[in-house]
Design a protein around this motif. Structure first.
Motif, PDB file in Angstrom:
ATOM      1  N   GLY A 137       0.816  -1.213   0.000  1.00 58.77           N
ATOM      2  CA  GLY A 137       0.000   0.000   0.000  1.00 58.77           C
ATOM      3  C   GLY A 137       0.845   1.256   0.000  1.00 58.77           C
ATOM      4  N   ALA A 138       1.969   1.222   0.710  1.00 52.51           N
ATOM      5  CA  ALA A 138       2.880   2.374   0.720  1.00 52.51           C
ATOM      6  C   ALA A 138       3.426   2.645  -0.675  1.00 52.51           C
ATOM      7  CB  ALA A 138       4.025   2.124   1.698  1.00 52.51           C
ATOM      8  N   GLY A 139       3.657   1.583  -1.442  1.00 53.15           N
ATOM      9  CA  GLY A 139       4.115   1.759  -2.815  1.00 53.15           C
ATOM     10  C   GLY A 139       3.081   2.477  -3.673  1.00 53.15           C
ATOM     11  N   TRP A 140       1.813   2.063  -3.550  1.00 52.62           N
ATOM     12  CA  TRP A 140       0.738   2.747  -4.277  1.00 52.62           C
ATOM     13  C   TRP A 140       0.612   4.204  -3.828  1.00 52.62           C
ATOM     14  CZ3 TRP A 140      -0.994   1.303  -8.634  1.00 52.62           C
ATOM     15  CH2 TRP A 140      -1.237  -0.032  -8.946  1.00 52.62           C
ATOM     16  N   PHE A 141       0.715   4.413  -2.526  1.00 51.02           N
ATOM     17  CA  PHE A 141       0.594   5.764  -1.990  1.00 51.02           C
ATOM     18  C   PHE A 141       1.683   6.682  -2.551  1.00 51.02           C
ATOM     19  CE2 PHE A 141       1.941   8.818   1.296  1.00 51.02           C
ATOM     20  CZ  PHE A 141       0.794   9.594   1.361  1.00 51.02           C
ATOM     21  N   LEU A 142       2.908   6.204  -2.577  1.00 53.00           N
ATOM     22  CA  LEU A 142       4.013   7.005  -3.103  1.00 53.00           C
ATOM     23  C   LEU A 142       3.814   7.309  -4.588  1.00 53.00           C
ATOM     24  CD1 LEU A 142       7.040   5.346  -1.288  1.00 53.00           C
ATOM     25  CD2 LEU A 142       6.173   7.673  -0.943  1.00 53.00           C
ATOM     26  N   MET A 143       3.256   6.341  -5.322  1.00 52.74           N
ATOM     27  CA  MET A 143       3.000   6.574  -6.741  1.00 52.74           C
ATOM     28  C   MET A 143       1.976   7.689  -6.922  1.00 52.74           C
ATOM     29  SD  MET A 143       1.679   3.852  -9.635  1.00 52.74           S
ATOM     30  CE  MET A 143       2.944   2.686  -9.128  1.00 52.74           C
ATOM     31  N   MET A 144       0.895   7.662  -6.129  1.00 57.41           N
ATOM     32  CA  MET A 144      -0.125   8.707  -6.225  1.00 57.41           C
ATOM     33  C   MET A 144       0.415  10.055  -5.743  1.00 57.41           C
ATOM     34  SD  MET A 144      -2.712   7.476  -7.705  1.00 57.41           S
ATOM     35  CE  MET A 144      -1.479   6.571  -8.665  1.00 57.41           C
ATOM     36  N   LEU A 145       1.321  10.013  -4.786  1.00 56.91           N
ATOM     37  CA  LEU A 145       1.937  11.247  -4.300  1.00 56.91           C
ATOM     38  C   LEU A 145       2.689  11.943  -5.443  1.00 56.91           C
ATOM     39  CD1 LEU A 145       2.097  12.409  -1.307  1.00 56.91           C
ATOM     40  CD2 LEU A 145       4.465  11.670  -1.361  1.00 56.91           C
ATOM     41  N   LEU A 146       3.388  11.156  -6.245  1.00 56.22           N
ATOM     42  CA  LEU A 146       4.125  11.718  -7.380  1.00 56.22           C
ATOM     43  C   LEU A 146       3.174  12.238  -8.453  1.00 56.22           C
ATOM     44  CD1 LEU A 146       6.998   9.082  -7.714  1.00 56.22           C
ATOM     45  CD2 LEU A 146       7.146  11.403  -6.769  1.00 56.22           C
ATOM     46  N   VAL A 147       2.053  11.551  -8.658  1.00 49.25           N
ATOM     47  CA  VAL A 147       1.065  12.016  -9.640  1.00 49.25           C
ATOM     48  C   VAL A 147       0.485  13.355  -9.217  1.00 49.25           C
ATOM     49  CG1 VAL A 147      -1.199  11.555 -10.670  1.00 49.25           C
ATOM     50  CG2 VAL A 147       0.488   9.716 -10.502  1.00 49.25           C
ATOM     51  N   VAL A 148       0.122  13.475  -7.936  1.00 43.56           N
ATOM     52  CA  VAL A 148      -0.436  14.732  -7.420  1.00 43.56           C
ATOM     53  C   VAL A 148       0.607  15.841  -7.505  1.00 43.56           C
ATOM     54  CG1 VAL A 148      -1.313  15.875  -5.342  1.00 43.56           C
ATOM     55  CG2 VAL A 148      -2.138  13.597  -5.954  1.00 43.56           C
ATOM     56  N   LEU A 149       1.850  15.513  -7.242  1.00 47.24           N
ATOM     57  CA  LEU A 149       2.922  16.500  -7.352  1.00 47.24           C
ATOM     58  C   LEU A 149       3.051  17.006  -8.787  1.00 47.24           C
ATOM     59  CD1 LEU A 149       5.301  17.958  -5.940  1.00 47.24           C
ATOM     60  CD2 LEU A 149       6.732  15.990  -6.553  1.00 47.24           C
ATOM     61  N   GLY A 150       2.725  16.151  -9.759  1.00 49.85           N
ATOM     62  CA  GLY A 150       2.868  16.506 -11.158  1.00 49.85           C
ATOM     63  C   GLY A 150       1.826  17.465 -11.688  1.00 49.85           C
ATOM     64  N   GLY A 151       0.798  17.780 -10.908  1.00 48.91           N
ATOM     65  CA  GLY A 151      -0.167  18.784 -11.324  1.00 48.91           C
ATOM     66  C   GLY A 151      -1.561  18.246 -11.550  1.00 48.91           C
ATOM     67  N   ALA A 152      -2.534  19.171 -11.642  1.00 47.69           N
ATOM     68  CA  ALA A 152      -3.942  18.797 -11.753  1.00 47.69           C
ATOM     69  C   ALA A 152      -4.239  18.073 -13.059  1.00 47.69           C
ATOM     70  CB  ALA A 152      -4.814  20.046 -11.623  1.00 47.69           C
ATOM     71  N   ARG A 153      -3.600  18.484 -14.155  1.00 51.24           N
ATOM     72  CA  ARG A 153      -3.890  17.844 -15.439  1.00 51.24           C
ATOM     73  C   ARG A 153      -3.442  16.382 -15.440  1.00 51.24           C
ATOM     74  NH1 ARG A 153      -5.648  19.895 -19.865  1.00 51.24           N
ATOM     75  NH2 ARG A 153      -5.208  22.035 -19.216  1.00 51.24           N
ATOM     76  N   LEU A 154      -2.266  16.108 -14.921  1.00 50.21           N
ATOM     77  CA  LEU A 154      -1.788  14.733 -14.822  1.00 50.21           C
ATOM     78  C   LEU A 154      -2.700  13.913 -13.914  1.00 50.21           C
ATOM     79  CD1 LEU A 154       0.343  12.541 -15.378  1.00 50.21           C
ATOM     80  CD2 LEU A 154       1.654  13.463 -13.443  1.00 50.21           C
TER      81      LEU A 154
END
Length: 490
Positions: A137-154
């Motif tokens: 679950g931590a792996g999925w969380f970190l992946m989503m953290l990077l997506v959110v960091l990448g901006g609203a469009r991503l």
């Protein structure tokens, strides 16, 4: 809307369709059903469809309240700003803090089943291992953290993929249930009545859990500074999103009542939809449903990250929390400090949760605690809408019902289930829920004494906002189109 100094979020990134996608993903139909159905059935039994129905009616009042408040104050902090500018800054800060606490708890309540469901796709026995589930679950969380960091469009592009597949699978199983001939129990209209609740306290417990099902649609308000025509778009998108998830929630809780015995539901825990899938489509059905829940869980991790980081961004910008939280990344236009802080705190809590017991035990306590936080800030937002529009409520029947009576009903309902459910919740849920709120008093008084301008707000008043927007409006009135009528209802 107040002017905010410094670098802001990128405006006009999201359109109406994008925002509707975020509203549906925020409520996370498959995840909410999987994570909460066993808890709801344990609390109210066959009355699960009724709990969701009677919670949806006042919840729509809160949706209307958010939509109307968003028309006069576009702010990433949403209820944090609105409640502070209408009722009192202390209550406003606690509204924002309640969302932050609920969302942080959800980092655990969402990441654990994300890991557990991923493992279940390969070996169901591994899904019961809390430590391993937390690691995946931590792996999925970190992946989503990077997506959110990448901006609203991503973020929206990722949501279109994950939520699109999720909804497709859920609709396939609804059709399969309609065509199914081997119901364990025949449908009964009494499931939508009050007869199966164990008194008033039982109804309140069920309604509190049901509030968690719907929670998340208000991510549209936290994204308002990044949405085109956000004064109208956020409210319409949240209404459409709640309507979609309500239909799915009702369909699947009825399916659970007709196809799964109560004992099997409780034993299934977070994998109750997998059990349902096996009944409808033996062999592959359970795997497909687990896949849908996993996608939904990861998707709602993303929307919850948006909610908490945008709220913390607004707090940092207003100097009611450390100012660094209000910093925006130069390239991605996202509150990168807030994202980093949430990431660290959530991972620490996720690691600590492995000592609390099984995945099901952690989920049950977290869901109830989050329900208290949600009821608190939703209830305050309902009152804030009535106060902000108080000078306009008697202008028409529509204004009175949609701007006054319904939001006030929603607010009263939220506070009622907050108080009424306290006696029936576990000690852990009460401590986490109320203790989380009480912890907010520390930064509140610290930054209040520091002289933050947030605590000297410009009052939010719909009449003054309308007069300021149209000071020389002398054009003759005309009958609005149906689209305009829908938009102005918020």
């Amino acid at each position: 809307m107040r002017n905010h100094p410094g670098r802001g979020l990128q405006p006009g990134v999201l359109g109406t369709f994008d925002t509707i996608v975020m509203a549906v993903a925020g409520s996370a139909p498959a995840y909410s059903l999987a994570a909460t159905t066993a808890v709801l059935v344990a609390a109210v039994g066959l009355a699960a469809p009724a709990a969701l129905l009677y919670c949806a009616i006042p919840m729509l009042g809160i949706v209307l309240a958010f939509g109307r408040l968003g028309r006069i104050d576009v702010n990433a902090g949403a209820a944090y700003s609105w409640v502070g500018r209408t009722l009192h800054p202390f209550l406003g800060f606690l509204s924002g803090w309640a969302l932050v606490v609920a969302a942080t708890l959800f980092m655990v309540a969402g990441s654990l089943p994300a890991g557990s469901l991923t493992l279940a796709l390969f070996d169901p026995a591994l899904a019961e291992n809390t430590a391993l589930s937390a690691a995946v679950g931590a792996g999925w969380f970190l992946m989503m953290l990077l997506v959110v960091l990448g901006g609203a469009r991503l973020t929206v592009r990722a949501q279109l993929l994950m939520s699109g597949l999720e909804l497709l699978v859920l609709l396939l199983f609804v059709l399969a249930a309609v065509a199914h001939k081997g119901y364990a129990v025949a449908f009964d209209w009494s499931w939508l009545g009050f007869g199966h609740f164990d008194g008033v306290s039982g109804f309140a417990s069920g309604a509190l859990i049901a509030a968690f099902y719907y929670w998340g649609w208000d991510v549209t308000s936290n994204l308002s500074e990044e949405t085109r025509d956000s004064r109208r778009t956020a409210g319409i998108a949240s209404l459409v999103g709640v309507g979609i998830v309500f239909l799915l929630f009702e369909a699947f809780t009825v399916m659970v009542n007709t196809l799964l015995p109560a004992g099997r539901v409780r034993a299934g825990g977070p994998n109750v939809l997998g059990e349902l899938g096996d009944v409808l489509w033996p062999g592959v059905g359970g795997k497909l449903m687990v896949l849908a829940v996993m996608l939904s869980t990861v998707a709602t991790l993303e929307t919850t990250l948006i909610q908490v980081t945008r709220s913390l961004f607004a707090m940092g910008r207003d100097r009611t929390m450390p100012a660094a939280l209000g910093r925006v990344h130069r390239r991605w236009n996202t509150p990168w400090v807030a994202i980093a802080v949430v990431g660290v705190v959530a991972l620490v809590l996720l690691a600590a949760s492995t000592a609390l017991g099984s995945v099901g035990d952690v989920m049950a306590a977290a869901v109830s605690a989050m329900g208290l936080q949600i009821a608190f800030y939703y209830g305050l937002a309902g009152i804030a809408a009535v106060v902000a529009y108080r000078h306009l409520l008697l202008g028409s029947v529509r204004d009175f019902l949609l701007g006054g009576a319904w939001p006030l009903l929603g607010s009263a309902f939220m506070f009622w289930i907050f108080v009424e459910s306290l006696g029936d919740l576990s000690r852990a849920a009460v401590v986490i829920g109320l203790g989380g709120l009480a912890a907010g008093l520390v930064p509140l008084f610290l930054y209040w004494r520091g002289g933050s301008s947030y605590y000297r707000p410009a009052k939010l008043d719909a009449l003054r906002a309308r007069e300021a927007a149209e000071p020389y409006a002398v054009t003759p009135r005309r009958h609005p189109s149906s689209e305009e009528t829908l938009a102005t209802d918020f």
